[in-house]
Design an enzyme around this catalytic site. Structure first.
Site, PDB file in Angstrom:
ATOM      1  N   ARG A  96      52.115  42.698  85.355  1.00  0.00           N
ATOM      2  CA  ARG A  96      51.172  42.717  84.245  1.00  0.00           C
ATOM      3  C   ARG A  96      50.181  43.847  84.466  1.00  0.00           C
ATOM      4  O   ARG A  96      49.055  43.641  84.909  1.00  0.00           O
ATOM      5  CB  ARG A  96      50.486  41.357  84.148  1.00  0.00           C
ATOM      6  CG  ARG A  96      49.638  41.193  82.910  1.00  0.00           C
ATOM      7  CD  ARG A  96      49.213  39.757  82.726  1.00  0.00           C
ATOM      8  NE  ARG A  96      50.224  38.973  82.012  1.00  0.00           N
ATOM      9  CZ  ARG A  96      50.155  37.661  81.849  1.00  0.00           C
ATOM     10  NH1 ARG A  96      49.158  36.981  82.358  1.00  0.00           N
ATOM     11  NH2 ARG A  96      51.093  37.034  81.176  1.00  0.00           N
ATOM     12  N   GLU A 121      61.192  40.672  83.283  1.00  0.00           N
ATOM     13  CA  GLU A 121      61.669  39.708  82.288  1.00  0.00           C
ATOM     14  C   GLU A 121      63.001  39.093  82.712  1.00  0.00           C
ATOM     15  O   GLU A 121      63.254  37.914  82.461  1.00  0.00           O
ATOM     16  CB  GLU A 121      61.801  40.373  80.917  1.00  0.00           C
ATOM     17  CG  GLU A 121      60.473  40.790  80.289  1.00  0.00           C
ATOM     18  CD  GLU A 121      59.549  39.613  80.018  1.00  0.00           C
ATOM     19  OE1 GLU A 121      60.016  38.459  79.987  1.00  0.00           O
ATOM     20  OE2 GLU A 121      58.337  39.840  79.842  1.00  0.00           O
ATOM     21  N   TYR A 128      70.900  31.989  89.286  1.00  0.00           N
ATOM     22  CA  TYR A 128      71.459  32.692  88.126  1.00  0.00           C
ATOM     23  C   TYR A 128      71.788  34.125  88.485  1.00  0.00           C
ATOM     24  O   TYR A 128      71.245  35.075  87.914  1.00  0.00           O
ATOM     25  CB  TYR A 128      70.482  32.642  86.947  1.00  0.00           C
ATOM     26  CG  TYR A 128      70.400  31.297  86.268  1.00  0.00           C
ATOM     27  CD1 TYR A 128      71.533  30.530  86.094  1.00  0.00           C
ATOM     28  CD2 TYR A 128      69.199  30.803  85.787  1.00  0.00           C
ATOM     29  CE1 TYR A 128      71.482  29.304  85.452  1.00  0.00           C
ATOM     30  CE2 TYR A 128      69.131  29.570  85.147  1.00  0.00           C
ATOM     31  CZ  TYR A 128      70.279  28.831  84.986  1.00  0.00           C
ATOM     32  OH  TYR A 128      70.208  27.624  84.360  1.00  0.00           O
ATOM     33  N   TYR A 142      65.285  37.491  73.173  1.00  0.00           N
ATOM     34  CA  TYR A 142      63.947  37.415  73.750  1.00  0.00           C
ATOM     35  C   TYR A 142      63.622  38.658  74.574  1.00  0.00           C
ATOM     36  O   TYR A 142      62.568  39.294  74.391  1.00  0.00           O
ATOM     37  CB  TYR A 142      63.782  36.166  74.637  1.00  0.00           C
ATOM     38  CG  TYR A 142      62.574  36.322  75.522  1.00  0.00           C
ATOM     39  CD1 TYR A 142      61.304  36.186  74.981  1.00  0.00           C
ATOM     40  CD2 TYR A 142      62.685  36.725  76.851  1.00  0.00           C
ATOM     41  CE1 TYR A 142      60.169  36.407  75.754  1.00  0.00           C
ATOM     42  CE2 TYR A 142      61.566  36.947  77.632  1.00  0.00           C
ATOM     43  CZ  TYR A 142      60.323  36.788  77.071  1.00  0.00           C
ATOM     44  OH  TYR A 142      59.204  37.033  77.813  1.00  0.00           O
ATOM     45  N   ASP A 165      60.245  32.960  73.675  1.00  0.00           N
ATOM     46  CA  ASP A 165      60.871  32.219  74.772  1.00  0.00           C
ATOM     47  C   ASP A 165      60.513  30.741  74.606  1.00  0.00           C
ATOM     48  O   ASP A 165      59.971  30.326  73.579  1.00  0.00           O
ATOM     49  CB  ASP A 165      60.394  32.770  76.120  1.00  0.00           C
ATOM     50  CG  ASP A 165      58.917  32.493  76.333  1.00  0.00           C
ATOM     51  OD1 ASP A 165      58.239  32.104  75.375  1.00  0.00           O
ATOM     52  OD2 ASP A 165      58.448  32.659  77.467  1.00  0.00           O
ATOM     53  N   GLU A 174      52.511  38.393  74.391  1.00  0.00           N
ATOM     54  CA  GLU A 174      52.194  37.962  75.747  1.00  0.00           C
ATOM     55  C   GLU A 174      51.132  36.873  75.749  1.00  0.00           C
ATOM     56  O   GLU A 174      51.116  36.001  76.627  1.00  0.00           O
ATOM     57  CB  GLU A 174      51.739  39.161  76.602  1.00  0.00           C
ATOM     58  CG  GLU A 174      51.976  38.925  78.076  1.00  0.00           C
ATOM     59  CD  GLU A 174      51.693  40.142  78.937  1.00  0.00           C
ATOM     60  OE1 GLU A 174      51.035  41.085  78.453  1.00  0.00           O
ATOM     61  OE2 GLU A 174      52.119  40.136  80.104  1.00  0.00           O
ATOM     62  N   CYS A 233      49.225  25.237  76.858  1.00  0.00           N
ATOM     63  CA  CYS A 233      50.101  24.444  75.984  1.00  0.00           C
ATOM     64  C   CYS A 233      51.375  24.111  76.751  1.00  0.00           C
ATOM     65  O   CYS A 233      52.478  24.447  76.347  1.00  0.00           O
ATOM     66  CB  CYS A 233      50.399  25.236  74.715  1.00  0.00           C
ATOM     67  SG  CYS A 233      51.066  24.235  73.359  1.00  0.00           S
ATOM     68  N   CYS A 260      44.582  20.645  75.825  1.00  0.00           N
ATOM     69  CA  CYS A 260      44.109  21.021  74.498  1.00  0.00           C
ATOM     70  C   CYS A 260      42.625  21.400  74.448  1.00  0.00           C
ATOM     71  O   CYS A 260      42.250  22.288  73.674  1.00  0.00           O
ATOM     72  CB  CYS A 260      44.418  19.907  73.505  1.00  0.00           C
ATOM     73  SG  CYS A 260      46.202  19.620  73.337  1.00  0.00           S
TER      74      CYS A 260
END
Length: 363
Positions: free
Chosen positions: A29, A46, A91, A127, A145, A191, A201, A208
């Site tokens: 970032r 990503e 993966y 995405y 995503d 982002e 969230c 919240c």
DNA sequence: AACGCGGGGGT
DNA sequence: ACCCCAGCGTT
């Protein structure tokens, strides 16, 4: 009739304002947050972040960028060191496709800059293409995503099951409309949504009170934030039994073999291993390995993957072993191979404690 | 639409 | 135990 239908206040402004003061620090970032980023750095991060929590990626990303700082350096590398850096991340096709993508970029003479063309790179889906296009090239295109889908479904108070095509289609439209309704950079909006989904969230018990969107959130207003999105159907889980054989030669090298390129742990290295649907006694495993005498069982452990429970037993043998395609490698060489977490445990953690239990090399 | 593909974190 | 995770590609 006197007033026009009140246009919904854009959510983008409070969202991005929140992001600019609450964004976590990550090695990928780069600052300032609104600056365009290096497409290669975006693609590497990503890809690592696909189905992987950011906290698990931080160190891997640093190591990867240290070793392969540019698409060109990655394109020139063999796939083995790439898999080595991916070892334990899971993966593993991601790593192979990222490697192929780097080669494709070099062969094309440079980066495609639009989401539509980025999608043609191996391993780049809708995405990731949206993320690279918006973050690296400033394209006004969404990147949805799981985080973003969850946020948008909740804000709009829409039921839906994550990753179902019908749900995702609606959410992508909602994300496009959000971008159309603001002049803020798509990279910031995208982002910000991701970060909000990851930190506020969240899937279960979202925070919240800390949310910049709560005043416009339908789920919050109706107290549905805990039930949107609906849970996915649980995937069936099967049990797989595996036996791995630790065997040294007279130079303290270990016998290892490479898995086929397709399937689970594709292309990774392992101690000679047999896999069966049912449990296997040590003598039966010995027969399967072609051993003259029963091996010594030195340990067992279980490993849970998404849709499988793999129950390993680790064996060692003092009798000669012949294994088609297997090769002897030193511990130092093994450390440079792509290994699954299970095989890292077997070959890197367990095996060195057994040095001295040697057999004649006959592979 | 369903499935295969890892491994770990959170509850 | 179960859920999910900055998804993608194949069938």
């Amino acid at each position: 009739m006197g007033r026009p239908k009140p246009r919904q206040t854009s959510l983008a402004e409070p969202l991005v304002a929140w992001f600019l003061t609450n964004a976590r620090e990550f090695p990928w970032r780069d600052r300032p947050l609104e600056a365009e980023r290096d497409p290669y750095r975006v693609l590497v991060s990503e890809t690592m972040l696909q189905q992987t929590q950011a906290s698990r990626v931080v160190d891997r990303f640093k190591r990867f960028m240290d070793r392969f700082p540019t698409a060109h350096s990655l394109a020139e590398a063999d796939v083995d060191p790439v898999l080595e850096l991916w070892s334990g991340l899971g993966y593993y096709q991601r790593a192979r496709r990222l490697h192929e993508a780097a080669r494709a970029v070099v062969n094309m003479g440079g980066w495609p800059s639009e989401a539509r063309s980025l999608r043609e790179l191996p391993g780049v889906g809708r995405y990731t293409a949206g993320a690279v296009a918006s973050l690296a090239f400033g394209e006004r295109t969404p990147a949805v995503d799981g985080n973003v889908a969850r946020v948008l479904l909740r804000v709009r108070g829409e039921p839906g099951v994550l990753n179902e095509p019908a749900t995702m289609k609606r959410v992508w439209v909602a994300a496009e409309e959000l971008l159309e309704g603001t002049d803020l950079a798509a990279s910031l909006v995208n982002e910000s949504l991701i970060e909000l989904g990851a930190t506020v969230c969240t899937p279960a018990s979202p925070f919240c009170p800390a949310c910049p969107l709560r005043s416009g959130c339908v789920a919050f207003a109706t107290n549905l934030q805990g039930t949107i999105p609906s849970p996915r159907k649980a995937a069936a889980k099967t049990v797989l039994h595996a036996a791995s054989l630790i065997v040294f030669d007279d130079r303290d090298r270990l016998l290892v073999e490479q898995r086929p390129a397709t399937g689970m742990w594709g292309g990774l290295w392992q101690a000679p291993t047999i896999e069966t649907p049912r449990s296997l006694t040590a003598p039966r495993a010995a027969a399967a390995f072609g051993l003259a005498e029963a091996p010594e069982r030195i340990g067992r452990f279980s490993l849970a993957t998404s849709h499988r429970d793999v129950r390993f037993q680790v064996l060692t043998s003092r009798s000669p072993v012949s294994r088609q395609g297997a090769v002897w490698k030193s511990p130092r060489q093994i450390g440079r191979l792509g290994l699954s977490s299970a095989q890292r445990r077997i070959l890197v953690e367990i095996a060195p404690t057994l040095v001295g239990q040697r057999v004649s090399s006959d592979a």
